[in-house]
Design a protein around this motif. Sequence first.
Motif, mmCIF file in Angstrom:
data_model
loop_
_atom_site.group_PDB
_atom_site.id
_atom_site.type_symbol
_atom_site.label_atom_id
_atom_site.label_comp_id
_atom_site.label_asym_id
_atom_site.label_seq_id
_atom_site.Cartn_x
_atom_site.Cartn_y
_atom_site.Cartn_z
ATOM 1 N N PHE A 37 15.092 -6.096 6.717
ATOM 2 C CA PHE A 37 16.341 -6.115 7.469
ATOM 3 C C PHE A 37 17.528 -5.907 6.547
ATOM 4 N N PHE A 87 18.342 -4.324 16.154
ATOM 5 C CA PHE A 87 17.239 -4.535 15.206
ATOM 6 C C PHE A 87 16.266 -5.579 15.761
ATOM 7 N N THR A 88 16.843 -6.677 16.262
ATOM 8 C CA THR A 88 15.997 -7.736 16.798
ATOM 9 C C THR A 88 15.142 -7.233 17.952
ATOM 10 N N PHE A 117 9.274 -9.586 7.744
ATOM 11 C CA PHE A 117 10.067 -8.514 7.176
ATOM 12 C C PHE A 117 10.180 -8.632 5.666
ATOM 13 N N LEU A 175 8.949 -1.140 10.756
ATOM 14 C CA LEU A 175 8.477 -1.826 11.964
ATOM 15 C C LEU A 175 6.955 -1.889 11.982
ATOM 16 N N THR A 202 9.138 1.249 22.574
ATOM 17 C CA THR A 202 10.103 0.832 21.562
ATOM 18 C C THR A 202 10.504 1.996 20.681
ATOM 19 N N TYR A 217 6.017 -4.479 9.641
ATOM 20 C CA TYR A 217 6.348 -5.793 10.208
ATOM 21 C C TYR A 217 5.277 -6.217 11.207
ATOM 22 N N GLN A 218 4.883 -5.252 12.004
ATOM 23 C CA GLN A 218 3.876 -5.553 13.010
ATOM 24 C C GLN A 218 2.576 -5.990 12.341
ATOM 25 N N TYR A 228 4.487 -0.098 21.103
ATOM 26 C CA TYR A 228 5.036 0.898 20.182
ATOM 27 C C TYR A 228 5.770 2.001 20.906
ATOM 28 N N PHE A 271 8.050 -4.082 18.603
ATOM 29 C CA PHE A 271 6.905 -3.787 17.760
ATOM 30 C C PHE A 271 6.003 -5.004 17.597
ATOM 31 N N ALA A 272 6.652 -6.155 17.497
ATOM 32 C CA ALA A 272 5.852 -7.368 17.318
ATOM 33 C C ALA A 272 4.940 -7.580 18.525
ATOM 34 N N SER A 306 12.446 -4.776 16.734
ATOM 35 C CA SER A 306 11.337 -5.406 16.022
ATOM 36 C C SER A 306 10.521 -6.271 16.964
#
Lengths: 317, 217, 679, 491
Positions: free
Chosen positions: C136, D400-401, C194, C185, D415, C188-189, D412, D407-408, D404
Motif C-alpha cells: 500500500f 484501494f481498500t 500487503f 493484489l 474487481t 495479497y490474495q 478477481y 481480491f481477498a 483489495s
Amino acid sequence: MLAVGLTILQMLFVLGFAPLLSGIIKKTKAFFQSRRGPSLLQPYRDLYKYLQKETVLSEHTSWIFRITPYVYFVAILIVALTLPILTTFGMLSFTGDLFIVIYLFALARFFLALAGLDAGSAFGGMASSREMAVSAIAEPALMLPLFTMAIAAGTSNLSGIVEQVAQGGWPALTSAHLMTFVALFVVGIAETGRIPIDNPDTHLELTMIHEGMLLEYSGKQLALLTLAVHIKQLLIFALLANLFFPWGIASPAAGFQVSTLLIATLAFAAKAVGLGMVMAVIEISMAKMRLFKIPDLLMGSFLLGLLGLISHVLLRG
Amino acid sequence: MFLGNSGVSPVVTLILAVCFLVLGARRLDTVIRLVVFQAVLLALLTGILGLANGIGEMVFIAGLTLVIKAGLIPFILKKVVDRIGPRFETRSYVNRKMSFLLAGALVMVAYLSTGRIAQTLSAPGREILATAIAMLLIGLLVMVTRKLAVMQIAGFLIMENGLFLAGVGTTHGMPLVVELGIFLDMLIGVLIMGILTFRIQSSFGSINTEKLRNLRG
Amino acid sequence: MTILLFYLVLGLLLLGGLFAYSLQGKPRLSLRVGFSFALGSAVAGTVLGIIILLTGDTVYTGAGFASLPGMNRAFLIDPLAAFFILVISLVSLAVSIFSFGYAEEYIGRHNLGILGLLYNLFLLAMVALVASGNAFFFLFFWELMSLASYGLVVYDHRDSHVRRAGFVYIVMTHIGTLFIFLAFLLLYQAAGSFDFEHMAQFGRQLPAGFKTGIFLLVTVGFGTKAGIIPLHIWLPKAHPAAPSNVSALMSGVMLKTAIYGFIRVVWDVLGGGSAWWGIFILSLGAVSALLGVMYALMQHDIKELLAYHSVENIGIILMGLGAALIFQGYGLPALAMLGLVAALFHVLNHALFKALLFMGAGAIHHATRTRDMEKMGGLLKLMPWTGFFFLVGSISIAALPPFNGFVSEWLTFQSLLVLGSAPLSLKLNILGPVFGAALALTGALAAVCFVKAFGIQFLAQPRSTQAAKAKEVPRSMLIGMGILAVLCLGLGIFPSSAIQLLNPVTLHLVGYGSVQALGGYAWLNPQIPLLPNLSYHTTIAPFVLFVVLAFGVLLVYRVVKWLGHGGTRIDETWNCGGTLSPKMEYTATSFAKPIRIIFRRILLPKRVVETEYALGSHFTRSLKYEGAVKPFFEDILYRPAQNVFLKVSGKMRLLQSGSIHLYLGYLFITLVILLIWAK
Amino acid sequence: MSEMPLILLALPVLTALLSLGAKNKKTLTQISLAGAGITAGLAFWIAYTVYHFGPVSAGGRFIYIDSLSAFVMSLVATVGLTAALYSVGYMGVEIAENAIPESRLKWYYFWFYIFLFTMFLVVMVGNLGVMWVGIEGTTLASALLVGFYDKKSALEAAWKYIILCTVGIIFALFGTIILYNAALPVIGEGSRSLDWFYLQEAARGLDPKLVKLAFIFVLVGYGTKVGLAPMHTWLPDAHSQAPSPVSAMLSGVLLNCALYGILRFHQITSHSLASAYSTRLLLIFGILSIAVALPFIIIQHDLKRLLAYSSIEHMGIIVAAVGLGNRLALYGAFLHMLNHALAKPFLFFSAGNVTQHYHTKKIHKIKGAVSAMPISGTMLLLGAFAIAGAPPFNIFLSEFTIISAGFASGQYLPTSLMLVLITLIFTGVIYAASRVSLGVPPARIERGEPSKWSATIAFIPVIPLFILGIYIPKSLDQVLQQVVSIFLGGK
C-alpha cells in the motif's frame, strides 16, 4: 622485473615495427601495381619530417583539438602494452581484457571524431560522422568473434585466450576457429581503414573517412597521430595473428630465454607481414565500396561470426 | 386471510380496462376524465373493502382518494391544460394498435410474474397484485410512448393508481401515517409537475417533450 | 539512529516543501529555503544509505501507521532499499545545489513556491517509496511520485506541448500503476498481507503459473515507468518538458524506482522464476537499448536525445537483470549475483551521468535559451566548465574507460559471456554472445550519439547569435555538475567501492555476496568458481589504467615537446581557400545521416526537401531539408488504440441522447429484465 | 435528550420558513448560516451520542438512529453546512451579475432547507414507508432547485429529473408495499411491519419470493435516485443545471441518502434470502454504472456534467463494494461514501467558481484556470486528482481498500474490471481537468477570484482530503467498524 623488461621490449618493438609494416604494405601494393613505390623507410621519414614542422592550429578549435593527439596516442599505446604481441606475460596484461582493448580504441576514436568536428570545416565533420557510423556498425561484427574466442578459452583476458589457443596446438584449428578468424579479418579491414571500406591514401572528400579527421592537424600533432595510426594497424594485426595463430609466442610456461623471445619476435613479424601482404593484395584487387554498401559487408562478417559461434557451441565436444 | 368478496373482481377488471381506454383516447381532456374515473373506481374499491372488512381507516382513505385523486389532482391538470390551451391529440411514438398490443403483452408479463411469486396471497390478492403490476407497466408505457408533458403526468397517475391498488388490495392499506405522506407527496408532485409544464410551455412554446432534447452526452 | 536519520530525510523534505510553498510571496527566499532543505535531506539520505549498506542491517519503522488490515510494516529499509536511497540522495544532492542557480531563471515568470513544494514532494515520494515496507505504501508513494512529477512536468504549462507531454505521461504512468496494483493484489490474495516480508514468505511457494502472471504484470507495470520499448512513449515527451533539474531527477532516479520495484517483486518476493523470464527480460532490454539509442541519434533537441538515452540505459540495466534471472532460474546464485551487480551498478552509474548530462543541458538552456542543437556550437570556449562536465558525462554514458559507465557495461558483458560459456543450454550459449553483440552495437551507437551531442553543441563556431552570446552559468550550477562528474570518474576508477556497498544487497537477494567473487581493490576480478565445468575468470584494473593513461599523456607530451621542433601558429581553418562560416559546419542532422540511412528500415525516416529556385531550375535560391523519424510505436500501437477508444466512447454517447422517453424506456427494460430474471 | 432528533428535524424547516420572511440579503444570509450551523452541530452531537451510547430513538420509534443512520446523517450535516457556507459567496456573485433576481434568493434558501430537511428525514426515520416519503420529498424539494435558473436547459433538466425520479420512486414504493405484504403474516398489522428494525429481526421468517420481488422494485426505484446505470440518465442533466451548491448537495449526499434506502432493503433481503441474490445484483449494477460513466467522462464537453458522471462512477464503486460483500469491502464502501461526500462537493465548489468566472461550463472554452484563479483553479486540479483516485488523497485509500477486499474474497474478474475502468476514467478526468486548469487564460478573463469567500470555501475541504489520504483516525476507524458490524449483524 622480468615482466617490466618484457613490457618495455614489446613496446619498443611496437613503436619500431609499426611504421615499417605500413611501409611493407605500401611496397607490396606498389609491386602488384608494377610500380617501384616509396622506400620501406618512408613512414619513418615522414614522421621525422612532421616532428620538425611548425604546428598550425585553427583559431576555431578548442582544447579538445589540442589534447586529442596525446589521448589518442596514449590510448593506443596502452593497448600495445596489454595485448600479447611477443609474450603473454606483459606487465599490464592484468589491467585489461578484450573489452579494455576495444573500448580504448573507442576512446581514441571518440576524441579523434570530436577533434574532427572541432575545426568547424565540413570535411572534418563529414569524416567524423562516417567514421563513427562505420565503426559503430562494425562493433558487433568485431565483438562476436572475440566473444567466441573468449568463451572457448573461459576468459575474456587476451593473454588467457592466447595461451589457451597456443596450448591447444593444431587441433584448435576447428572450422569455428577459422570462420571466426575470417569474420574478424573483415572487421580488421574496416578498423585499419583500408579498401574496400576506406582508402588510406586519399584526401578526396567523397571517399575519405579516416583521413578527413586528420586534415587539420600538422607538425608534432600530426606526427603523433600518424604514428598512432601505424601502431593501431599493427595492433589489429596482432589481434588477428595472435588470437588465432599464436604459435611462436613467448609464454611463461616455456620459460623466457633470449632465443624464445627472438623466435617470438620473428614469428610475430612474419605473421604480421603476411597479413599485411594479404591486405595489400585485397586492396589492389578491389575498388572502394560505396559508403552505404559497407553495412552489407559488415553484416556478412557478423553472420560469419555468428556461424562460427554456433559451430563452436554445437561442436565443442 | 382475504374476504371472498365477489364484488372486488369486476371493479379491478374495470380499473384495468380504463388503462386501455387511456391508450385509445385522442383528446387530453378525455384522458383526464378517464384518470378521474379510475380514481373514483379505486375509491369505490377501497370503500367496499373497508366496509366489508370493517376497517374504518380504509373508508377514510377512500374519502381522501376521492378528494385528492378525483378532485384536486385533476383540477390542477385541468388548470394546466386550460392555460396552455386545449390539445386534441395525444402524440405518440407508436400507433394505437401497437399500444394495445404492447399493453396486452405487459398484462401477460404481470400475470406471469406474480402468478408464481406471491404464494402467500389469496386468489383475489394475487389478481389485484397482478393488475397493479400491469398498471405500473402500462403507466410507464404511456410515459415512454406519449410525447406531451401532460400525458406523461397522466401516465404517472396511472402508475400511482396501480400502486394504490396494490397497497389497498393486498394489505388493507399502508399504515395511516405512510398513506398520508404518500398523498401529500403525490399532491406536491403533481403540483410541481404542473408548474414545470407551465414553465416549459412558456419557454419552449410547446409541451411536447420531444423538444426537451438539448442536454445530451 | 538510522531510523532517526530516515525520519530526518522525510521530515526535511516535507518541511522544505511546505516552507517553500508558504514563502511563495518572496520567490528568492522560497527558492533558497526549498532547495536548502532538499540538500540537507540529500546529505542525510546519503549518510543513511551508506551506513545501512556498510552494516548490512535491515531497519523497520512505523508499525501500525496505516490502519488497513494486512499492513504491519510501514517502512522497511533493507540493503536494497538503502542502495536506492543512496542513489536518490547522491543525485538529489548534486541537483539541489544545481537548482539554486538554475531556478533563478524562473523568478518573476513562475511560482517558485510550487516548484519548491513539488520538488521536495517528488524527492520525498521517491525516498519513501523505496523504503516502503508494504504494497500500500509503495503504491501510495508511487502515485504521489507520479503526481508530483506530473506537476513538475507541466510546471511550464503555458506551452501546449508541455501540457500534452504531461497528459501522456500521467496517463501512461497511471496505466502502468494499474498493472503493478494487479500484481500486488494477486500477491495479497496469496499471502493475506500487503507486507513485503509476508509476501516473500508465500511468494516463493506460489504455483508457477501464478508467479508468471505476477511477473508479466510487474514487467508491464514497472516497464512503463522505466520506459522500456514499446511502453516508452511518454518518456521523450515528458523529460524535455520538465525543468532541467527535474529532468535530471526523473531520468536519473525516478526511472530507477521502477527497477527497484521490479527487483523487489521478482527477487525479494518471488525469489526468481523459470529461466525464460530472464530471456524475456534480456530480449526486452536488448530491444530497448538498441532502439533507444537509434532514436536518440535522430533527435536534435538535446533533452529529447538524453531522454531516449534513458530508454537505452534502462535496456542495458534490464540486460543485466535478465542474465541474472536466467542464472537464478538455473539455481546459480553466484552467477545471478554477477548480473545483479551489473544491473545495480549501472543503475547507480546511469543515475550519476544522466543527471549530470541533464544538468548540462539545463545549463546550456540557461545560457542560450534553446534546446535545439542546430542552434548551438562553440560553447566550449564560452562555457568551459559546463563543457568539461558535459564531456565527462558524455564519455561516461558512451561507456568509455576510465569512467563509470564502462565498468558496469563491462560487468554486463561479462555476465553475457558467462551465459555463453556456462553449461546451461545450447540456446543460451548462443544467445548470450549475440546479446553481447547487441550490447556492443548499443555502446558504439551511444558513442556516435555523444560525439554528435558534444561535438555539435560545444565545438566549432556558434551557429546562432544566442549561442555566440552564451556565458558560463553561476557557480552553484557548476558545483552541482562537478560533484557528479567527480563521482563518475571516481566510480570509474574505484568500482570496488560500489561492489563493496552492493555486497549486502546481493547477499540478501541471492544469498551470495558481491565481494566474494568481485573482490580486489584496484581491479574487478570476476572469478566464478561455483560451476563444476566452468572456470571463467578475467580481470580489469581501471585504476591502474587511469594512472597509466594520465601519466602517459603527460609523458608523451614532454617527449614530443622534447623531440619536436618548430613553434605553434594560430590560423584559420583550411577551407579550400574560402572563408569559413558556421553555415558550413556539419549539423546534428547531417552528422546522424549515415546512421539514419543504414538503419532506415528500422527508423523509417521521412524526408522533405523544399527547394526554391531563382532563374530557372539550375540556380537554387534556398533549400530547406527536413528529416524526421516516424514515431513507429505511436503510429501502430497508441494512436489506433486511442482512436478506437474514442470512437467507441463517441458511439456510447448516443445512450444519453436527451430523449426522456428513451430514458424511461431504460427503466422499463431494466425492470422487465429483472422481473424475468428473478424467476 | 429524546426530543433532540425531533428538534433536529424541525430546525431546517424553521430556517426555511424564516428565510421566506427575511427582508433582505443580509438577514437571509445570517438566518441561513445560523440555521445550517446549529443544525449541523446538533446532528454531530446526536451522531456522537449514537456512536458512544448506542441507537437513539424518539417519537415512539418514529425516529430510530443507529450507527449507519448516524453515519449518513453526519454526511448530510457536513455537506449541508459547507453547501450553505458556499451558497453565500456563490449566490452573492450570481445576484451581483444579475443571473438571478435578488427577490428569488429567499426561495432558494427556502427550498434549500426543505431539501435538507427531507434528507435528514430519510436517514432518521425507522419506518420504511416514511423513508419513502422522505426520498420522494427530496426529489420534489430539489426539483425546483435544479430548475432554479429559469432557463430552457434548467427546465428541461428539472422536468427529466422529476419525471424519472418519480417514476423510479413509484417502483420503490411498490417494492415497499410488497415487503409490507411479506411482513404482515410475520409481524402483524401496523407500522411495525414497515420498521426496518423489526423487519431485520424477522427477516428469516419472510417469504423469500416476495422479498426478492420487493428488492427488485426497490433497487430499480431507489437505484434511479442513486444514479445507477441505466437509470442514471437524469443525473448529469440535473447536476449540471443546478446552482453549484445544490449540485454539491445532490452529488455529495442526496445520492447517498437514496443509497441508504437501498442498503436498508439490502440488509433485510440478504438476511431473508439464503443466497447472495441481492449482493450479486448490487455488484452487477455497481460495475455497470462505472462502465457506463466511462465513455461520457472520456468525451465530455461540459465540466459539471463530467463531475456528474464521476458521481455515477463513484456511486457505482460504492454499490459494487457492497456487492463484493465481505467485511473489508463494506468498510471500504462506507469509507468511500465518506470520501466521495467530502471530495465531490469540494470539486463542485471549485468548478463552480471557475464556471462562474468564465461564464461557461464548456471545457474547451475554459483555459488556464490555475493562472486566472490561483486558488480555485489549483483546487480544481487537485480535486480532479483526488476524485480520480490519486494519492495522497482519500479516495485512493478507499478504492484501494475496496479493490483489495475484492481480491481477498477471490472475486478477481469483477474487481479487475473495476480497477481497469477506474484507471481509464482517471485519464478522462485528468484530461479535462488539465485542459481547464492549465495553459494561458483567454485575454477577456480577469485575473483573480471573483469572491474571496467562495475561494476560501473551495480551499478548506482539501485539508481533510489530504489527511484522510494517509491516515484514518482511530475514532473514524471505530465508527466505520461499528457501521460495518451493524450492517452485517443488524444490531
